[in-house]
Design a protein around this motif. Structure first.
Motif, PDB file in Angstrom:
ATOM      1  N   LEU A   1       1.534 -14.726   8.006  1.00  0.00           N
ATOM      2  CA  LEU A   1       2.803 -14.562   7.176  1.00  0.00           C
ATOM      3  C   LEU A   1       2.759 -13.059   7.291  1.00  0.00           C
ATOM      4  CD1 LEU A   1       3.717 -14.515   4.101  1.00  0.00           C
ATOM      5  CD2 LEU A   1       1.121 -13.545   3.376  1.00  0.00           C
ATOM      6  N   GLN A   2       3.956 -12.745   7.404  1.00  0.00           N
ATOM      7  CA  GLN A   2       4.372 -11.434   7.756  1.00  0.00           C
ATOM      8  C   GLN A   2       5.448 -11.126   6.547  1.00  0.00           C
ATOM      9  OE1 GLN A   2       5.300  -9.382  11.143  1.00  0.00           O
ATOM     10  NE2 GLN A   2       5.576  -8.142   9.886  1.00  0.00           N
ATOM     11  N   ILE A   3       4.460  -9.673   6.377  1.00  0.00           N
ATOM     12  CA  ILE A   3       5.215  -8.855   4.801  1.00  0.00           C
ATOM     13  C   ILE A   3       5.689  -7.489   4.834  1.00  0.00           C
ATOM     14  CG2 ILE A   3       4.660  -7.743   2.806  1.00  0.00           C
ATOM     15  CD1 ILE A   3       2.061  -9.594   2.682  1.00  0.00           C
ATOM     16  N   ASP A   4       7.242  -7.307   4.836  1.00  0.00           N
ATOM     17  CA  ASP A   4       7.507  -6.053   5.150  1.00  0.00           C
ATOM     18  C   ASP A   4       7.978  -5.270   4.644  1.00  0.00           C
ATOM     19  OD1 ASP A   4       9.326  -8.241   7.345  1.00  0.00           O
ATOM     20  OD2 ASP A   4       8.472  -7.098   8.119  1.00  0.00           O
ATOM     21  N   SER A   5       8.459  -4.402   4.251  1.00  0.00           N
ATOM     22  CA  SER A   5       8.459  -3.086   3.269  1.00  0.00           C
ATOM     23  C   SER A   5       7.514  -3.238   1.983  1.00  0.00           C
ATOM     24  CB  SER A   5       9.610  -3.238   2.640  1.00  0.00           C
ATOM     25  OG  SER A   5      11.099  -3.548   3.569  1.00  0.00           O
ATOM     26  N   LEU A   6       6.426  -3.385   2.652  1.00  0.00           N
ATOM     27  CA  LEU A   6       5.647  -3.316   1.179  1.00  0.00           C
ATOM     28  C   LEU A   6       5.049  -2.080   0.571  1.00  0.00           C
ATOM     29  CD1 LEU A   6       2.820  -3.444   5.043  1.00  0.00           C
ATOM     30  CD2 LEU A   6       2.856  -4.642   2.321  1.00  0.00           C
ATOM     31  N   LYS A   7       5.030  -2.532  -0.454  1.00  0.00           N
ATOM     32  CA  LYS A   7       4.353  -1.559  -1.567  1.00  0.00           C
ATOM     33  C   LYS A   7       3.450  -1.613  -2.213  1.00  0.00           C
ATOM     34  CE  LYS A   7       7.801  -4.431  -3.761  1.00  0.00           C
ATOM     35  NZ  LYS A   7       8.700  -5.308  -4.794  1.00  0.00           N
ATOM     36  N   PRO A   8       2.526  -0.664  -2.832  1.00  0.00           N
ATOM     37  CA  PRO A   8       1.369  -0.677  -3.115  1.00  0.00           C
ATOM     38  C   PRO A   8       1.512  -1.720  -4.477  1.00  0.00           C
ATOM     39  CG  PRO A   8       2.510   1.639  -4.155  1.00  0.00           C
ATOM     40  CD  PRO A   8       4.124   0.699  -3.290  1.00  0.00           C
ATOM     41  N   GLU A   9       2.476  -2.114  -4.931  1.00  0.00           N
ATOM     42  CA  GLU A   9       2.233  -3.619  -5.744  1.00  0.00           C
ATOM     43  C   GLU A   9       1.774  -4.468  -5.456  1.00  0.00           C
ATOM     44  OE1 GLU A   9       4.707  -0.984  -5.760  1.00  0.00           O
ATOM     45  OE2 GLU A   9       6.185  -2.080  -6.617  1.00  0.00           O
ATOM     46  N   ASP A  10       1.695  -5.004  -3.727  1.00  0.00           N
ATOM     47  CA  ASP A  10       1.306  -5.584  -2.764  1.00  0.00           C
ATOM     48  C   ASP A  10       0.235  -5.796  -2.007  1.00  0.00           C
ATOM     49  OD1 ASP A  10       4.186  -5.286  -0.880  1.00  0.00           O
ATOM     50  OD2 ASP A  10       3.699  -7.098  -2.186  1.00  0.00           O
ATOM     51  N   THR A  11      -0.735  -5.086  -3.398  1.00  0.00           N
ATOM     52  CA  THR A  11      -2.691  -5.018  -3.045  1.00  0.00           C
ATOM     53  C   THR A  11      -3.133  -5.907  -3.203  1.00  0.00           C
ATOM     54  OG1 THR A  11      -2.254  -2.943  -3.007  1.00  0.00           O
ATOM     55  CG2 THR A  11      -4.384  -3.093  -3.131  1.00  0.00           C
ATOM     56  N   ALA A  12      -3.389  -7.040  -2.866  1.00  0.00           N
ATOM     57  CA  ALA A  12      -4.443  -7.803  -3.475  1.00  0.00           C
ATOM     58  C   ALA A  12      -5.120  -8.749  -2.259  1.00  0.00           C
ATOM     59  CB  ALA A  12      -3.059  -9.060  -3.230  1.00  0.00           C
ATOM     60  N   VAL A  13      -5.799  -9.273  -2.966  1.00  0.00           N
ATOM     61  CA  VAL A  13      -6.347 -10.465  -1.863  1.00  0.00           C
ATOM     62  C   VAL A  13      -5.607 -11.424  -1.245  1.00  0.00           C
ATOM     63  CG1 VAL A  13      -8.863 -11.877  -1.302  1.00  0.00           C
ATOM     64  CG2 VAL A  13      -8.940  -9.413  -2.491  1.00  0.00           C
ATOM     65  N   TYR A  14      -5.469 -11.576  -0.026  1.00  0.00           N
ATOM     66  CA  TYR A  14      -4.334 -12.340   0.225  1.00  0.00           C
ATOM     67  C   TYR A  14      -5.230 -13.918   0.474  1.00  0.00           C
ATOM     68  CZ  TYR A  14      -0.827 -10.287  -0.328  1.00  0.00           C
ATOM     69  OH  TYR A  14       0.448  -9.074  -0.662  1.00  0.00           O
ATOM     70  N   TYR A  15      -5.076 -14.916   0.543  1.00  0.00           N
ATOM     71  CA  TYR A  15      -5.852 -16.698   0.974  1.00  0.00           C
ATOM     72  C   TYR A  15      -4.442 -17.011   1.492  1.00  0.00           C
ATOM     73  CZ  TYR A  15      -8.921 -14.905  -2.498  1.00  0.00           C
ATOM     74  OH  TYR A  15     -10.629 -13.969  -3.492  1.00  0.00           O
ATOM     75  N   CYS A  16      -5.058 -18.427   2.668  1.00  0.00           N
ATOM     76  CA  CYS A  16      -4.690 -19.156   3.164  1.00  0.00           C
ATOM     77  C   CYS A  16      -5.213 -20.889   2.890  1.00  0.00           C
ATOM     78  CB  CYS A  16      -4.484 -19.142   4.466  1.00  0.00           C
ATOM     79  SG  CYS A  16      -5.985 -20.086   5.473  1.00  0.00           S
ATOM     80  N   ALA A  17      -4.031 -21.708   2.295  1.00  0.00           N
ATOM     81  CA  ALA A  17      -4.861 -22.666   2.227  1.00  0.00           C
ATOM     82  C   ALA A  17      -4.136 -23.815   2.501  1.00  0.00           C
ATOM     83  CB  ALA A  17      -4.315 -22.776   0.429  1.00  0.00           C
TER      84      ALA A  17
END
Length: 124
Positions: free
Chosen positions: A81-97
């Motif tokens: 998972l590529q995430i560009d233009s990161l924002k503070p609101e992207d702060t999280a635990v990311y899970y794959c499923a």
């Protein structure tokens, strides 16, 4: 036993980019539809992106789709998972499923296996 292990999280600055990885073991990645979800502080787990077994179709959370790219390498048993233009609101635990369903699915109920998650913290 199917195991999913996420990596690539950490502390990053806003406006930067990040690529998360999820390696699957115990069964061939090509068996599964794959998804990424995240859980922000104090919030419920939410859908981010998903991808079909072959990788020919992807699906994104509508409001974020311009900043996201999900991809997979079945030979390497890894989804990204590529995430560009990161924002503070992207702060999280990311899970794959991983799911046995035939179609990609934005609901957590559509997945059979989950990783432990990787923390992403975006500083302003």
């Amino acid at each position: 036993q199917v195991l999913l292990v996420e990596s690539g999280g950490g502390l990053v600055q806003a406006h930067g980019s990040l690529r998360l990885s999820c390696t699957v073991s115990g069964r061939s990645l090509s068996t599964f539809v794959m998804g990424w979800f995240r859980q922000r502080p104090g919030k419920e787990r939410e859908f981010v992106a998903s991808i079909t077994r072959s990788g020919d179709t992807t699906y994104y959370e509508e409001s974020e789709k311009d900043r996201l790219t999900i991809s997979r390498d079945n030979a390497a048993n890894t989804v990204y998972l590529q995430i560009d233009s990161l924002k503070p609101e992207d702060t999280a635990v990311y899970y794959c499923a991983a799911g046995y369903a035939f179609e990609i699915n934005p609901s957590p109920d559509g997945y059979d296996y989950w990783g432990q998650g990787t923390q992403v913290t975006v500083s302003s």
